[in-house]
Motif scaffolding. Structure first.
Motif, PDB file in Angstrom:
ATOM      1  N   THR A   1       4.747  -7.666  -3.802  1.00 41.85           N
ATOM      2  CA  THR A   1       4.845  -6.484  -2.964  1.00 41.85           C
ATOM      3  C   THR A   1       5.012  -5.119  -3.858  1.00 41.85           C
ATOM      4  O   THR A   1       5.734  -5.015  -4.556  1.00 41.85           O
ATOM      5  CB  THR A   1       6.079  -6.608  -2.012  1.00 41.85           C
ATOM      6  OG1 THR A   1       6.055  -7.971  -1.343  1.00 41.85           O
ATOM      7  CG2 THR A   1       6.023  -5.431  -1.193  1.00 41.85           C
ATOM      8  N   ARG A   2       3.983  -4.316  -3.533  1.00 42.00           N
ATOM      9  CA  ARG A   2       3.883  -3.164  -4.506  1.00 42.00           C
ATOM     10  C   ARG A   2       3.505  -1.957  -3.916  1.00 42.00           C
ATOM     11  O   ARG A   2       2.936  -2.107  -2.563  1.00 42.00           O
ATOM     12  CB  ARG A   2       2.640  -3.359  -5.540  1.00 42.00           C
ATOM     13  CG  ARG A   2       2.699  -4.594  -6.393  1.00 42.00           C
ATOM     14  CD  ARG A   2       3.980  -4.431  -7.668  1.00 42.00           C
ATOM     15  NE  ARG A   2       3.947  -5.260  -8.474  1.00 42.00           N
ATOM     16  CZ  ARG A   2       4.830  -6.495  -8.647  1.00 42.00           C
ATOM     17  NH1 ARG A   2       5.448  -6.843  -7.362  1.00 42.00           N
ATOM     18  NH2 ARG A   2       4.654  -7.268  -9.573  1.00 42.00           N
ATOM     19  N   GLN A   3       3.600  -0.711  -4.174  1.00 41.90           N
ATOM     20  CA  GLN A   3       3.444   0.568  -3.576  1.00 41.90           C
ATOM     21  C   GLN A   3       1.800   0.656  -4.039  1.00 41.90           C
ATOM     22  O   GLN A   3       1.394  -0.097  -5.046  1.00 41.90           O
ATOM     23  CB  GLN A   3       4.042   1.518  -4.197  1.00 41.90           C
ATOM     24  CG  GLN A   3       5.471   1.830  -3.604  1.00 41.90           C
ATOM     25  CD  GLN A   3       6.207   2.932  -4.375  1.00 41.90           C
ATOM     26  OE1 GLN A   3       6.056   3.272  -5.359  1.00 41.90           O
ATOM     27  NE2 GLN A   3       7.259   3.527  -3.240  1.00 41.90           N
TER      28      GLN A   3
ATOM     29  N   ILE B   1       3.780   1.452   2.137  1.00 41.87           N
ATOM     30  CA  ILE B   1       3.980   2.893   1.956  1.00 41.87           C
ATOM     31  C   ILE B   1       5.434   3.247   2.581  1.00 41.87           C
ATOM     32  O   ILE B   1       5.565   2.510   3.659  1.00 41.87           O
ATOM     33  CB  ILE B   1       2.844   3.916   2.431  1.00 41.87           C
ATOM     34  CG1 ILE B   1       2.508   3.542   4.019  1.00 41.87           C
ATOM     35  CG2 ILE B   1       1.653   3.664   1.674  1.00 41.87           C
ATOM     36  CD1 ILE B   1       1.484   4.380   4.550  1.00 41.87           C
ATOM     37  N   SER B   2       6.100   3.946   2.071  1.00 42.72           N
ATOM     38  CA  SER B   2       7.497   4.384   2.914  1.00 42.72           C
ATOM     39  C   SER B   2       7.165   5.668   3.935  1.00 42.72           C
ATOM     40  O   SER B   2       6.335   6.562   3.905  1.00 42.72           O
ATOM     41  CB  SER B   2       8.498   4.869   2.009  1.00 42.72           C
ATOM     42  OG  SER B   2       8.792   4.000   1.070  1.00 42.72           O
ATOM     43  N   ARG B   3       7.829   5.162   5.040  1.00 39.75           N
ATOM     44  CA  ARG B   3       7.728   6.272   6.192  1.00 39.75           C
ATOM     45  C   ARG B   3       8.655   6.006   7.311  1.00 39.75           C
ATOM     46  O   ARG B   3       9.120   4.877   7.331  1.00 39.75           O
ATOM     47  CB  ARG B   3       6.458   6.270   6.810  1.00 39.75           C
ATOM     48  CG  ARG B   3       6.006   5.619   7.995  1.00 39.75           C
ATOM     49  CD  ARG B   3       4.607   5.678   8.256  1.00 39.75           C
ATOM     50  NE  ARG B   3       4.273   6.490   9.406  1.00 39.75           N
ATOM     51  CZ  ARG B   3       3.045   6.581   9.697  1.00 39.75           C
ATOM     52  NH1 ARG B   3       2.023   5.982   9.274  1.00 39.75           N
ATOM     53  NH2 ARG B   3       2.793   7.401  10.574  1.00 39.75           N
ATOM     54  N   LYS B   4       9.349   6.992   7.759  1.00 41.90           N
ATOM     55  CA  LYS B   4      10.025   6.700   8.849  1.00 41.90           C
ATOM     56  C   LYS B   4       9.772   6.551  10.341  1.00 41.90           C
ATOM     57  O   LYS B   4       8.946   7.222  10.697  1.00 41.90           O
ATOM     58  CB  LYS B   4      11.235   8.002   8.945  1.00 41.90           C
ATOM     59  CG  LYS B   4      12.103   8.009   7.642  1.00 41.90           C
ATOM     60  CD  LYS B   4      13.036   7.253   7.575  1.00 41.90           C
ATOM     61  CE  LYS B   4      14.008   7.435   6.487  1.00 41.90           C
ATOM     62  NZ  LYS B   4      14.919   6.509   5.889  1.00 41.90           N
ATOM     63  N   ASN B   5      10.097   5.523  10.840  1.00 45.33           N
ATOM     64  CA  ASN B   5       9.608   5.400  12.392  1.00 45.33           C
ATOM     65  C   ASN B   5      11.113   4.924  13.222  1.00 45.33           C
ATOM     66  O   ASN B   5      11.715   4.143  13.185  1.00 45.33           O
ATOM     67  CB  ASN B   5       8.920   4.114  12.221  1.00 45.33           C
ATOM     68  CG  ASN B   5       7.735   3.993  11.575  1.00 45.33           C
ATOM     69  OD1 ASN B   5       6.891   4.683  11.784  1.00 45.33           O
ATOM     70  ND2 ASN B   5       7.656   3.188  10.352  1.00 45.33           N
ATOM     71  N   ASN B   6      11.429   6.184  13.835  1.00 43.80           N
ATOM     72  CA  ASN B   6      12.858   6.140  14.121  1.00 43.80           C
ATOM     73  C   ASN B   6      12.703   5.347  15.613  1.00 43.80           C
ATOM     74  O   ASN B   6      14.266   4.899  15.811  1.00 43.80           O
ATOM     75  CB  ASN B   6      13.196   7.635  14.736  1.00 43.80           C
ATOM     76  CG  ASN B   6      13.344   8.421  13.100  1.00 43.80           C
ATOM     77  OD1 ASN B   6      13.921   7.910  12.331  1.00 43.80           O
ATOM     78  ND2 ASN B   6      13.202   9.871  13.318  1.00 43.80           N
ATOM     79  N   TYR B   7      11.742   5.038  16.114  1.00 40.58           N
ATOM     80  CA  TYR B   7      11.825   4.333  17.391  1.00 40.58           C
ATOM     81  C   TYR B   7      11.883   2.515  17.128  1.00 40.58           C
ATOM     82  O   TYR B   7      12.355   2.176  18.075  1.00 40.58           O
ATOM     83  CB  TYR B   7      10.626   4.659  18.231  1.00 40.58           C
ATOM     84  CG  TYR B   7       9.164   4.252  17.643  1.00 40.58           C
ATOM     85  CD1 TYR B   7       8.799   2.830  17.440  1.00 40.58           C
ATOM     86  CD2 TYR B   7       8.653   5.041  16.895  1.00 40.58           C
ATOM     87  CE1 TYR B   7       7.678   2.511  17.096  1.00 40.58           C
ATOM     88  CE2 TYR B   7       7.459   4.733  16.201  1.00 40.58           C
ATOM     89  CZ  TYR B   7       6.734   3.716  16.329  1.00 40.58           C
ATOM     90  OH  TYR B   7       5.732   3.226  15.642  1.00 40.58           O
ATOM     91  N   LEU B   8      11.904   2.367  15.727  1.00 42.54           N
ATOM     92  CA  LEU B   8      11.927   0.956  15.582  1.00 42.54           C
ATOM     93  C   LEU B   8      13.378   0.690  15.036  1.00 42.54           C
ATOM     94  O   LEU B   8      13.958   1.510  14.298  1.00 42.54           O
ATOM     95  CB  LEU B   8      11.071   0.604  14.658  1.00 42.54           C
ATOM     96  CG  LEU B   8       9.542   0.497  14.887  1.00 42.54           C
ATOM     97  CD1 LEU B   8       8.713  -0.046  13.642  1.00 42.54           C
ATOM     98  CD2 LEU B   8       9.608  -0.866  15.751  1.00 42.54           C
ATOM     99  N   GLN B   9      13.893  -0.355  15.579  1.00 42.12           N
ATOM    100  CA  GLN B   9      15.182  -0.724  14.969  1.00 42.12           C
ATOM    101  C   GLN B   9      15.026  -1.657  13.783  1.00 42.12           C
ATOM    102  O   GLN B   9      14.221  -1.177  12.803  1.00 42.12           O
ATOM    103  CB  GLN B   9      16.054  -1.447  15.893  1.00 42.12           C
ATOM    104  CG  GLN B   9      16.315  -0.646  17.289  1.00 42.12           C
ATOM    105  CD  GLN B   9      17.366   0.578  16.771  1.00 42.12           C
ATOM    106  OE1 GLN B   9      18.225   0.464  15.995  1.00 42.12           O
ATOM    107  NE2 GLN B   9      16.764   1.563  17.240  1.00 42.12           N
ATOM    108  N   ASP B  10      15.780  -2.804  13.560  1.00 45.87           N
ATOM    109  CA  ASP B  10      15.469  -3.871  12.251  1.00 45.87           C
ATOM    110  C   ASP B  10      14.421  -4.936  12.936  1.00 45.87           C
ATOM    111  O   ASP B  10      14.758  -5.858  12.599  1.00 45.87           O
ATOM    112  CB  ASP B  10      16.685  -4.279  11.814  1.00 45.87           C
ATOM    113  CG  ASP B  10      17.726  -3.220  11.650  1.00 45.87           C
ATOM    114  OD1 ASP B  10      17.237  -2.238  10.835  1.00 45.87           O
ATOM    115  OD2 ASP B  10      18.938  -3.445  11.727  1.00 45.87           O
ATOM    116  N   THR B  11      13.374  -4.315  13.399  1.00 45.94           N
ATOM    117  CA  THR B  11      12.220  -5.463  13.951  1.00 45.94           C
ATOM    118  C   THR B  11      11.120  -4.956  13.200  1.00 45.94           C
ATOM    119  O   THR B  11      10.730  -3.834  12.529  1.00 45.94           O
ATOM    120  CB  THR B  11      11.982  -5.552  15.222  1.00 45.94           C
ATOM    121  OG1 THR B  11      11.836  -4.128  15.864  1.00 45.94           O
ATOM    122  CG2 THR B  11      13.534  -6.032  15.935  1.00 45.94           C
TER     123      THR B  11
END
Length: 141
Positions: free
Chosen positions: A54-56, A105-115
């Motif tokens: 796994t890499r960027q 890629i890093s990105r925030k998805n506030n609507y997802l929990q730990d799934t």
């Protein structure tokens, strides 16, 4: 906190189940090494030892491909032999060694929990990352 490599392995496990693989073991290890995933390819009834990298994006080692050198291949092979010696029911299956390369890629998805959420055939998202299955190389050893 889960490491990005472990998340990549979980993403690949989910992706493989969608491709008709049954995940048998995750991070199986012995004193000689570790195999990220051991699965049964149910389409052809074949045991598969899988290395996940796994890499960027825009990484220096071709998405992890350069890290699977001859030494790493030997280590995986020995570890697989130990696995088979300890699990006799799997000894009669033909075996294969695969490498799956994942980028994220890093990105925030506030609507997802730990799934995880499947975006399309080769993209899966968690609450902080979007993962892409870049290559599935079969029979690398």
């Amino acid at each position: 906190m889960t490491k990005i490599g472990e998340l990549g392995e979980e993403v690949v496990a989910l992706w493989l189940t969608q491709q008709h693989y049954r995940i048998l073991y995750h991070r199986w290890h012995c004193r000689w090494g570790e195999i990220d995933l051991i699965a049964l390819d149910e389409k052809i009834n074949q045991l598969v030892f899988i290395e996940v990298k796994t890499r960027q994006p825009k990484n220096w080692d071709h998405d992890g491909l350069d890290m699977v050198n001859v030494g790493k291949q030997k280590k995986i092979n020995i570890t697989a032999q130990v696995f088979l010696s300890q699990h006799p029911p799997w000894q009669n299956y033909s075996c294969r060694f695969d490498l799956i390369l994942v980028t994220y890629i890093s990105r925030k998805n506030n609507y997802l929990q730990d799934t995880f959420k499947v975006l399309n055939h080769d993209q899966i998202m968690d609450k902080n990352h979007v993962f892409t299955i870049k290559k599935h190389l079969k029979n690398i050893i």
